[in-house]
Motif scaffolding. Structure first.
Motif, PDB file in Angstrom:
ATOM      1  N   TRP A   1      -5.590  17.158  -3.509  1.00 61.39           N
ATOM      2  CA  TRP A   1      -4.635  18.265  -3.615  1.00 61.39           C
ATOM      3  C   TRP A   1      -4.471  18.860  -2.220  1.00 61.39           C
ATOM      4  CZ3 TRP A   1      -1.869  19.037  -7.947  1.00 61.39           C
ATOM      5  CH2 TRP A   1      -2.339  18.446  -9.122  1.00 61.39           C
ATOM      6  N   LEU A   2      -3.298  18.699  -1.626  1.00 64.72           N
ATOM      7  CA  LEU A   2      -3.054  19.221  -0.282  1.00 64.72           C
ATOM      8  C   LEU A   2      -2.967  20.742  -0.304  1.00 64.72           C
ATOM      9  CD1 LEU A   2      -0.417  16.619   0.978  1.00 64.72           C
ATOM     10  CD2 LEU A   2      -2.908  16.570   1.216  1.00 64.72           C
ATOM     11  N   GLN A   3      -2.472  21.268  -1.396  1.00 61.52           N
ATOM     12  CA  GLN A   3      -2.445  22.696  -1.683  1.00 61.52           C
ATOM     13  C   GLN A   3      -2.081  22.832  -3.152  1.00 61.52           C
ATOM     14  OE1 GLN A   3       0.797  23.316   1.257  1.00 61.52           O
ATOM     15  NE2 GLN A   3       1.847  24.427  -0.392  1.00 61.52           N
ATOM     16  N   GLU A   4      -2.044  24.026  -3.679  1.00 62.52           N
ATOM     17  CA  GLU A   4      -1.726  24.186  -5.091  1.00 62.52           C
ATOM     18  C   GLU A   4      -0.344  23.597  -5.391  1.00 62.52           C
ATOM     19  OE1 GLU A   4      -1.414  27.653  -8.551  1.00 62.52           O
ATOM     20  OE2 GLU A   4      -1.973  28.176  -6.492  1.00 62.52           O
ATOM     21  N   GLY A   5      -0.297  22.691  -6.371  1.00 57.97           N
ATOM     22  CA  GLY A   5       0.969  22.087  -6.772  1.00 57.97           C
ATOM     23  C   GLY A   5       1.440  20.947  -5.897  1.00 57.97           C
ATOM     24  N   VAL A   6       0.619  20.513  -4.934  1.00 57.99           N
ATOM     25  CA  VAL A   6       0.999  19.406  -4.038  1.00 57.99           C
ATOM     26  C   VAL A   6      -0.101  18.343  -4.090  1.00 57.99           C
ATOM     27  CG1 VAL A   6       1.645  18.696  -1.715  1.00 57.99           C
ATOM     28  CG2 VAL A   6       2.277  20.978  -2.537  1.00 57.99           C
ATOM     29  N   LEU A   7       0.221  17.212  -4.686  1.00 58.63           N
ATOM     30  CA  LEU A   7      -0.753  16.152  -4.932  1.00 58.63           C
ATOM     31  C   LEU A   7      -0.417  14.925  -4.108  1.00 58.63           C
ATOM     32  CD1 LEU A   7      -3.081  14.879  -6.624  1.00 58.63           C
ATOM     33  CD2 LEU A   7      -1.340  14.264  -8.326  1.00 58.63           C
ATOM     34  N   GLU A   8      -1.390  14.427  -3.343  1.00 53.16           N
ATOM     35  CA  GLU A   8      -1.223  13.189  -2.576  1.00 53.16           C
ATOM     36  C   GLU A   8      -1.995  12.070  -3.258  1.00 53.16           C
ATOM     37  OE1 GLU A   8      -1.473  12.699   1.994  1.00 53.16           O
ATOM     38  OE2 GLU A   8      -3.423  12.016   1.218  1.00 53.16           O
ATOM     39  N   LEU A   9      -1.320  10.939  -3.470  1.00 52.73           N
ATOM     40  CA  LEU A   9      -1.916   9.750  -4.074  1.00 52.73           C
ATOM     41  C   LEU A   9      -1.827   8.596  -3.086  1.00 52.73           C
ATOM     42  CD1 LEU A   9      -0.077   9.872  -7.523  1.00 52.73           C
ATOM     43  CD2 LEU A   9      -2.448  10.501  -7.124  1.00 52.73           C
ATOM     44  N   SER A  10      -2.866   7.763  -3.054  1.00 48.88           N
ATOM     45  CA  SER A  10      -2.791   6.524  -2.277  1.00 48.88           C
ATOM     46  C   SER A  10      -3.430   5.404  -3.089  1.00 48.88           C
ATOM     47  CB  SER A  10      -3.488   6.675  -0.923  1.00 48.88           C
ATOM     48  OG  SER A  10      -4.863   6.960  -1.083  1.00 48.88           O
ATOM     49  N   PHE A  11      -2.816   4.222  -3.022  1.00 46.07           N
ATOM     50  CA  PHE A  11      -3.303   3.059  -3.768  1.00 46.07           C
ATOM     51  C   PHE A  11      -2.551   1.827  -3.284  1.00 46.07           C
ATOM     52  CE2 PHE A  11      -0.104   5.404  -6.182  1.00 46.07           C
ATOM     53  CZ  PHE A  11       0.876   4.451  -6.407  1.00 46.07           C
ATOM     54  N   ALA A  12      -3.037   0.668  -3.676  1.00 48.47           N
ATOM     55  CA  ALA A  12      -2.377  -0.602  -3.355  1.00 48.47           C
ATOM     56  C   ALA A  12      -2.077  -1.345  -4.647  1.00 48.47           C
ATOM     57  CB  ALA A  12      -3.257  -1.456  -2.447  1.00 48.47           C
ATOM     58  N   LEU A  13      -0.947  -2.063  -4.663  1.00 46.10           N
ATOM     59  CA  LEU A  13      -0.522  -2.821  -5.831  1.00 46.10           C
ATOM     60  C   LEU A  13      -0.169  -4.243  -5.426  1.00 46.10           C
ATOM     61  CD1 LEU A  13       1.913  -0.274  -7.563  1.00 46.10           C
ATOM     62  CD2 LEU A  13      -0.504  -0.674  -8.083  1.00 46.10           C
ATOM     63  N   PRO A  14      -0.325  -5.199  -6.345  1.00 44.97           N
ATOM     64  CA  PRO A  14       0.102  -6.575  -6.068  1.00 44.97           C
ATOM     65  C   PRO A  14       1.623  -6.650  -5.965  1.00 44.97           C
ATOM     66  CG  PRO A  14      -1.372  -6.452  -7.985  1.00 44.97           C
ATOM     67  CD  PRO A  14      -0.964  -5.057  -7.670  1.00 44.97           C
ATOM     68  N   PRO A  15       2.150  -7.766  -5.461  1.00 47.15           N
ATOM     69  CA  PRO A  15       3.609  -7.928  -5.414  1.00 47.15           C
ATOM     70  C   PRO A  15       4.213  -7.845  -6.809  1.00 47.15           C
ATOM     71  CG  PRO A  15       2.500  -9.670  -4.164  1.00 47.15           C
ATOM     72  CD  PRO A  15       1.436  -8.939  -4.910  1.00 47.15           C
ATOM     73  N   GLY A  16       5.404  -7.273  -6.883  1.00 50.41           N
ATOM     74  CA  GLY A  16       6.119  -7.215  -8.150  1.00 50.41           C
ATOM     75  C   GLY A  16       5.661  -6.114  -9.082  1.00 50.41           C
ATOM     76  N   CYS A  17       4.766  -5.236  -8.612  1.00 50.97           N
ATOM     77  CA  CYS A  17       4.292  -4.120  -9.429  1.00 50.97           C
ATOM     78  C   CYS A  17       4.809  -2.811  -8.839  1.00 50.97           C
ATOM     79  CB  CYS A  17       2.765  -4.118  -9.503  1.00 50.97           C
ATOM     80  SG  CYS A  17       2.099  -5.608 -10.299  1.00 50.97           S
ATOM     81  N   TYR A  18       4.896  -1.787  -9.667  1.00 48.26           N
ATOM     82  CA  TYR A  18       5.672  -0.603  -9.322  1.00 48.26           C
ATOM     83  C   TYR A  18       4.811   0.652  -9.270  1.00 48.26           C
ATOM     84  CZ  TYR A  18       9.783  -3.483 -10.162  1.00 48.26           C
ATOM     85  OH  TYR A  18      10.731  -4.468 -10.101  1.00 48.26           O
ATOM     86  N   ALA A  19       4.976   1.428  -8.199  1.00 53.76           N
ATOM     87  CA  ALA A  19       4.278   2.701  -8.071  1.00 53.76           C
ATOM     88  C   ALA A  19       4.684   3.665  -9.170  1.00 53.76           C
ATOM     89  CB  ALA A  19       4.562   3.312  -6.697  1.00 53.76           C
TER      90      ALA A  19
ATOM     91  N   ARG B   1       0.860  -1.183   0.000  1.00 54.75           N
ATOM     92  CA  ARG B   1       0.000   0.000   0.000  1.00 54.75           C
ATOM     93  C   ARG B   1       0.905   1.244   0.000  1.00 54.75           C
ATOM     94  NH1 ARG B   1      -3.003  -1.272   4.051  1.00 54.75           N
ATOM     95  NH2 ARG B   1      -1.641  -0.313   5.615  1.00 54.75           N
ATOM     96  N   PHE B   2       0.603   2.182  -0.889  1.00 54.06           N
ATOM     97  CA  PHE B   2       1.439   3.367  -1.079  1.00 54.06           C
ATOM     98  C   PHE B   2       0.672   4.633  -0.704  1.00 54.06           C
ATOM     99  CE2 PHE B   2       2.965   0.185  -4.003  1.00 54.06           C
ATOM    100  CZ  PHE B   2       4.350   0.307  -3.982  1.00 54.06           C
ATOM    101  N   LYS B   3       1.396   5.597  -0.138  1.00 59.37           N
ATOM    102  CA  LYS B   3       0.915   6.973  -0.020  1.00 59.37           C
ATOM    103  C   LYS B   3       2.066   7.873  -0.462  1.00 59.37           C
ATOM    104  CE  LYS B   3       0.031   9.222   3.917  1.00 59.37           C
ATOM    105  NZ  LYS B   3      -0.713   9.666   5.132  1.00 59.37           N
ATOM    106  N   LEU B   4       1.847   8.565  -1.588  1.00 58.06           N
ATOM    107  CA  LEU B   4       2.890   9.366  -2.217  1.00 58.06           C
ATOM    108  C   LEU B   4       2.464  10.819  -2.271  1.00 58.06           C
ATOM    109  CD1 LEU B   4       3.553   7.067  -5.324  1.00 58.06           C
ATOM    110  CD2 LEU B   4       4.466   6.818  -3.008  1.00 58.06           C
ATOM    111  N   VAL B   5       3.424  11.711  -2.105  1.00 58.65           N
ATOM    112  CA  VAL B   5       3.162  13.137  -2.231  1.00 58.65           C
ATOM    113  C   VAL B   5       4.064  13.700  -3.318  1.00 58.65           C
ATOM    114  CG1 VAL B   5       3.185  15.395  -1.103  1.00 58.65           C
ATOM    115  CG2 VAL B   5       2.458  13.371   0.180  1.00 58.65           C
TER     116      VAL B   5
END
Length: 343
Positions: free
Chosen positions: A310-328, A128-132
């Motif tokens: 959008w946390l603020q202008e120009g700042v994007l937060e993404l969250s998702f889950a991926l199976p093993p061996g797959c890339y964010a 599970r990923f949370k990226l900013v």
């Protein structure tokens, strides 16, 4: 390396930064089993910050007074990130040193319990990923729409740049190994994976350019969602169309090895044509000489639980889950060029 094509049109921003701080790249392993509560393997769930997996494994070996081979983990996790993952430490006498001795700015033990088996590589259900993303220079509405497309259709299941090393150096190193250069056992495994991944990405690139990465073509080999099981080729039917639409099956591409391709007709012709250049032929020959067997990998990936804000202008937060061996990075690729600030 040759730039990978985009599935949904051009990039939506000219720049964005990832990993401005380790907290901007968070990864949590999704466990594939419950611990037994007994046995001689201490199963630790560890939250690490700014440390890679191998480094933490070495710290655990030193803490336990054991050789490094007594420590195992399911998957490799990034250094420039905040990640949670499992490690197992083989303690036959079931006597563990004080866990408080492990505490540092890098390492926090979330939980510990006993288990009856060593933790095997790949023993996880996914991540599970949370990226900013920061300094995003693009139209927010267009990015919102692209993310909706990704949620509905999925994305091409690229092998990420991590597989190919800094500046893509693993593929030239694999060619040198196939030419006779001696490598350590762990290096050999890494380079064999890079060679296979490069060939797969070339086939997937051809399918993306054709517009068929998530559509059937004649001679398709199908992969069941969430497994490595494949079937086909078989005639296209309403049943296959319904299963493809609900993401029960996916088109697949080759992980090269010994033997004949399972695909036929147009799918086979495309696969062979995409990897018929001189470098690809050398990679194919090297993998065959190593005795690897032909396998398949899904061409399509749908991130689970995809959300963004959008946390603020120009700042994007993404969250998702991926199976093993797959890339964010495969998700980020469909948005636009992302610069790793940690580099």
């Amino acid at each position: 390396m040759t730039p990978l094509p985009l599935a949904f049109g051009g990039p939506l921003f000219t720049r964005a930064l990832i990993r401005s701080t380790p907290d901007d790249f968070q990864v949590d392993e999704l466990p594939s089993f419950e611990p037994t509560g007994e046995g001689e393997h201490l199963l630790l769930e560890i939250r690490k910050r700014g440390a890679n997996t191998v480094h933490v494994a070495k710290l655990l070996a030193q803490w336990a007074g054991l050789p490094e081979m007594a420590v195992s983990f399911a998957g490799m996790k990034d250094r420039h990130a905040v990640t949670t993952q499992r490690f197992s430490v083989h303690l036959p006498k079931r006597v563990a040193p004080d866990l408080a001795l492990l505490a540092s700015d890098e390492v926090h033990v979330v939980s510990s319990t006993w288990h009856n088996r060593k933790l095997q590589r790949g023993a996880l259900a996914g991540n599970r990923f949370k990226l900013v993303l920061r300094d995003v220079d693009g139209d927010a509405a267009a990015i919102d729409a692209r993310l909706q497309q990704i949620a509905e259709r999925g994305i091409p299941n690229w092998f990420g740049e991590q597989r190919f090393g800094r500046d893509g150096g693993n593929v030239p190193a694999a060619l040198a190994m196939f030419g006779g250069r001696r490598m350590r056992k762990d290096q050999r495994s890494l380079l064999l994976s890079a060679a296979r991944s490069a060939l797969f990405n070339r086939v997937l690139a051809a399918r993306v350019e054709q517009g068929s990465w998530d559509q059937p073509i004649d001679g398709e080999v199908w992969m069941l969602d969430g497994s490595r099981s494949v079937f086909g080729p078989e005639p296209w039917s309403e049943v296959l169309a319904e299963r493809l639409a609900r993401f029960d099956i996916h088109p697949s591409g080759p992980l090269w090895g010994v033997g004949d391709l399972r695909s036929s007709d147009a799918a086979r012709a495309l696969e062979l044509g995409a990897i018929d250049d001189e470098q690809s032929q050398a990679l194919r020959a090297g993998l065959e000489a190593e005795g690897l067997k032909h396998e398949r990998r899904s061409l399509r990936l749908r991130p689970a639980l995809l959300q963004h804000q959008w946390l603020q202008e120009g700042v994007l937060e993404l969250s998702f889950a991926l199976p093993p061996g797959c890339y964010a990075t495969a998700v980020l690729h469909e948005l636009g060029p992302v610069t790793d600030a940690s580099q």
